[in-house]
Design an enzyme around this catalytic site. Sequence first.
Site, short mmCIF file in Angstrom:
data_model
loop_
_atom_site.label_atom_id
_atom_site.label_comp_id
_atom_site.label_asym_id
_atom_site.label_seq_id
_atom_site.Cartn_x
_atom_site.Cartn_y
_atom_site.Cartn_z
N GLY A 37 70.28 23.18 27.55
CA GLY A 37 70.27 21.66 26.93
C GLY A 37 69.80 20.59 28.16
O GLY A 37 69.69 21.14 29.35
N SER A 47 67.10 25.40 31.73
CA SER A 47 65.87 26.11 31.28
C SER A 47 65.03 25.51 29.95
O SER A 47 65.10 25.72 28.81
CB SER A 47 66.50 27.48 30.55
OG SER A 47 67.67 27.15 29.58
#
EC number: 2.7.1.25
Length: 202
Positions: free
Chosen positions: A32, A106
Amino acid sequence: MAKNIVWHEASVTKEERRKKNNYQSYVLWFTGLSGSGKSTLANALARYLFEANIQTYVLDGDNIRHGLNKDLGFTDEDRKENIRRIGEVSKLFVDSGQIVITAFISPFREDRQQVKDILSENEFFEVYVKCSLDECEVRDPKGLYKKARNNEIKHFTGIDSPYEEPVNPAIIVNTEKQTVEESVKQIVDFLVAKELIQDSHS
């Protein structure tokens, strides 16, 4: 690629460790935007599971960059290498019989898929910690969005570097609308339903 190396089989298997622990080992991959609450939620979940006698370890993005990945920056290439290394470390934790909870932006789907691909079936569960960019900027717990808007930080996810939302995550936790406690309960309920942990109230 290194040459002249041979894989040495361990004397204690992953399955044996799991049997002794009395629970499975796997990765809960929290992804996130910065400020969405990944680290807060990961550590709250780790505490909950620890108190239920379930051993976990949190791999946090900033913490890992203090050591293992301190040589990496924030270009797309460095971000990819950052996630590749974390994937390999996560696999080691899974092999050791532990539950690993990762908290990394990520931003790229391909990189998250690469981690999933090096693990076995039911060893990777993507948790999308969903929170709007507007709300993350309001929170801005580290003051990074302000710096990014002032061009003091380059390649910042959500500002001048993209974030690719998960297509089919195992769990979507909306931290903009839910409390930390509600979010932890949602994840615990998922783990119980999947028989990845036992219901502590049963």
